[in-house]
Design a protein around this motif. Structure first.
Motif, PDB file in Angstrom:
ATOM      1  N   GLU A  16       0.831  -1.211   0.000  1.00  0.00           N
ATOM      2  CA  GLU A  16       0.000   0.000   0.000  1.00  0.00           C
ATOM      3  C   GLU A  16       0.862   1.257   0.000  1.00  0.00           C
ATOM      4  O   GLU A  16       0.593   2.208  -0.740  1.00  0.00           O
ATOM      5  CB  GLU A  16      -0.940   0.009   1.198  1.00  0.00           C
ATOM      6  CG  GLU A  16      -2.029  -1.036   1.112  1.00  0.00           C
ATOM      7  CD  GLU A  16      -2.918  -1.044   2.343  1.00  0.00           C
ATOM      8  OE1 GLU A  16      -2.959  -0.037   3.076  1.00  0.00           O
ATOM      9  OE2 GLU A  16      -3.573  -2.070   2.563  1.00  0.00           O
ATOM     10  N   GLU A  17       1.890   1.259   0.836  1.00  0.00           N
ATOM     11  CA  GLU A  17       2.790   2.419   0.879  1.00  0.00           C
ATOM     12  C   GLU A  17       3.540   2.574  -0.435  1.00  0.00           C
ATOM     13  O   GLU A  17       3.734   3.688  -0.918  1.00  0.00           O
ATOM     14  CB  GLU A  17       3.768   2.307   2.050  1.00  0.00           C
ATOM     15  CG  GLU A  17       3.133   2.468   3.407  1.00  0.00           C
ATOM     16  CD  GLU A  17       2.490   1.197   3.946  1.00  0.00           C
ATOM     17  OE1 GLU A  17       1.820   1.269   4.979  1.00  0.00           O
ATOM     18  OE2 GLU A  17       2.652   0.122   3.329  1.00  0.00           O
ATOM     19  N   ALA A  19       2.454   1.725  -3.389  1.00  0.00           N
ATOM     20  CA  ALA A  19       1.509   2.284  -4.363  1.00  0.00           C
ATOM     21  C   ALA A  19       1.337   3.793  -4.154  1.00  0.00           C
ATOM     22  O   ALA A  19       1.302   4.565  -5.121  1.00  0.00           O
ATOM     23  CB  ALA A  19       0.172   1.572  -4.264  1.00  0.00           C
ATOM     24  N   ARG A  20       1.248   4.226  -2.883  1.00  0.00           N
ATOM     25  CA  ARG A  20       1.113   5.667  -2.606  1.00  0.00           C
ATOM     26  C   ARG A  20       2.369   6.420  -3.022  1.00  0.00           C
ATOM     27  O   ARG A  20       2.298   7.505  -3.598  1.00  0.00           O
ATOM     28  CB  ARG A  20       0.789   5.902  -1.134  1.00  0.00           C
ATOM     29  CG  ARG A  20      -0.636   5.506  -0.777  1.00  0.00           C
ATOM     30  CD  ARG A  20      -1.055   6.026   0.579  1.00  0.00           C
ATOM     31  NE  ARG A  20      -0.287   5.481   1.684  1.00  0.00           N
ATOM     32  CZ  ARG A  20      -0.692   4.488   2.474  1.00  0.00           C
ATOM     33  NH1 ARG A  20      -1.871   3.942   2.311  1.00  0.00           N
ATOM     34  NH2 ARG A  20       0.059   4.074   3.455  1.00  0.00           N
ATOM     35  N   LEU A  21       3.545   5.834  -2.733  1.00  0.00           N
ATOM     36  CA  LEU A  21       4.802   6.471  -3.152  1.00  0.00           C
ATOM     37  C   LEU A  21       4.859   6.607  -4.664  1.00  0.00           C
ATOM     38  O   LEU A  21       5.283   7.640  -5.188  1.00  0.00           O
ATOM     39  CB  LEU A  21       6.005   5.656  -2.675  1.00  0.00           C
ATOM     40  CG  LEU A  21       6.487   5.869  -1.256  1.00  0.00           C
ATOM     41  CD1 LEU A  21       7.549   4.840  -0.908  1.00  0.00           C
ATOM     42  CD2 LEU A  21       7.009   7.276  -1.062  1.00  0.00           C
ATOM     43  N   GLN A  22       4.443   5.579  -5.373  1.00  0.00           N
ATOM     44  CA  GLN A  22       4.517   5.624  -6.828  1.00  0.00           C
ATOM     45  C   GLN A  22       3.534   6.629  -7.419  1.00  0.00           C
ATOM     46  O   GLN A  22       3.765   7.135  -8.502  1.00  0.00           O
ATOM     47  CB  GLN A  22       4.311   4.229  -7.412  1.00  0.00           C
ATOM     48  CG  GLN A  22       5.516   3.344  -7.149  1.00  0.00           C
ATOM     49  CD  GLN A  22       5.357   1.933  -7.640  1.00  0.00           C
ATOM     50  OE1 GLN A  22       4.255   1.392  -7.700  1.00  0.00           O
ATOM     51  NE2 GLN A  22       6.469   1.306  -7.995  1.00  0.00           N
ATOM     52  N   ARG A  23       2.449   6.912  -6.703  1.00  0.00           N
ATOM     53  CA  ARG A  23       1.550   7.979  -7.172  1.00  0.00           C
ATOM     54  C   ARG A  23       2.187   9.346  -6.923  1.00  0.00           C
ATOM     55  O   ARG A  23       2.087  10.247  -7.747  1.00  0.00           O
ATOM     56  CB  ARG A  23       0.194   7.889  -6.474  1.00  0.00           C
ATOM     57  CG  ARG A  23      -0.709   6.826  -7.057  1.00  0.00           C
ATOM     58  CD  ARG A  23      -2.128   6.949  -6.571  1.00  0.00           C
ATOM     59  NE  ARG A  23      -2.299   6.769  -5.140  1.00  0.00           N
ATOM     60  CZ  ARG A  23      -2.395   5.597  -4.519  1.00  0.00           C
ATOM     61  NH1 ARG A  23      -2.333   4.479  -5.206  1.00  0.00           N
ATOM     62  NH2 ARG A  23      -2.543   5.532  -3.216  1.00  0.00           N
ATOM     63  N   LEU A  24       2.839   9.503  -5.761  1.00  0.00           N
ATOM     64  CA  LEU A  24       3.478  10.781  -5.427  1.00  0.00           C
ATOM     65  C   LEU A  24       4.778  10.990  -6.196  1.00  0.00           C
ATOM     66  O   LEU A  24       5.113  12.119  -6.571  1.00  0.00           O
ATOM     67  CB  LEU A  24       3.772  10.843  -3.927  1.00  0.00           C
ATOM     68  CG  LEU A  24       2.558  10.945  -3.016  1.00  0.00           C
ATOM     69  CD1 LEU A  24       2.961  10.650  -1.575  1.00  0.00           C
ATOM     70  CD2 LEU A  24       1.928  12.318  -3.120  1.00  0.00           C
ATOM     71  N   ASP A  70       6.875  14.256   1.158  1.00  0.00           N
ATOM     72  CA  ASP A  70       6.281  13.264   0.262  1.00  0.00           C
ATOM     73  C   ASP A  70       6.148  11.916   0.959  1.00  0.00           C
ATOM     74  O   ASP A  70       5.141  11.220   0.800  1.00  0.00           O
ATOM     75  CB  ASP A  70       7.124  13.103  -1.008  1.00  0.00           C
ATOM     76  CG  ASP A  70       7.061  14.326  -1.913  1.00  0.00           C
ATOM     77  OD1 ASP A  70       6.033  15.030  -1.897  1.00  0.00           O
ATOM     78  OD2 ASP A  70       8.053  14.569  -2.633  1.00  0.00           O
ATOM     79  N   ALA A  74       2.674   9.670   2.030  1.00  0.00           N
ATOM     80  CA  ALA A  74       2.483   8.258   1.711  1.00  0.00           C
ATOM     81  C   ALA A  74       2.325   7.418   2.976  1.00  0.00           C
ATOM     82  O   ALA A  74       2.186   6.203   2.895  1.00  0.00           O
ATOM     83  CB  ALA A  74       3.657   7.743   0.886  1.00  0.00           C
ATOM     84  N   GLY A  75       2.361   8.072   4.146  1.00  0.00           N
ATOM     85  CA  GLY A  75       2.217   7.363   5.410  1.00  0.00           C
ATOM     86  C   GLY A  75       3.494   6.742   5.927  1.00  0.00           C
ATOM     87  O   GLY A  75       3.453   5.791   6.704  1.00  0.00           O
TER      88      GLY A  75
END
Length: 118
Positions: A16-17, A19-24, A70, A74-75
């Motif tokens: 999950e993290e 995926a969030r990093l790759q969006r950011l 960033d 992404a948490g």
């Protein structure tokens, strides 16, 4: 001008993290020009590892200054960062190095596995 190779390691990170990093911080396929020439991140156990290649020192510095924000978005905590600086002449071998690491091997072999904990 120099080439900056940035190695990143986020701990306590999962899919999950990632995926969030790759969006950011979206992946960048190898490009010949621009501030960020290449970026990729991948899971490794309970960590996310990343490698980036920058061709612009000032842009890389600004990016590293913003990286904790960033990461938080992404948490995640800010990553461990290792920056290697190479003369710009190494830009010509970059496609070979990137192709090698994208196949899952590292041109530094066992040294890379030791320093990244793989």
């Amino acid at each position: 001008m120099s080439l900056l190779v940035i190695h990143l390691c986020w701990t306590d990170a999962g899919p999950e993290e990632l995926a969030r990093l790759q969006r950011l911080l979206p992946p960048v396929r190898l490009v010949p020009e621009g501030p960020c020439l290449h970026r990729r991140a991948w899971p490794s156990g309970s960590r996310v590892l990343g490698v980036e290649v920058w061709g612009d020192d000032d842009a890389a510095r600004r990016y590293l200054d913003e990286l904790p924000l960033d990461s938080a978005a992404a948490g995640l905590e800010a990553p461990t960062v290792i920056v290697l600086v190479y003369p710009d002449v190494y830009r010509s071998v970059l496609p070979t190095v990137i192709a090698t690491t994208d196949r899952g091997t590292h041109p530094l072999g066992d040294l890379a596995a030791t320093t990244t904990g793989q």
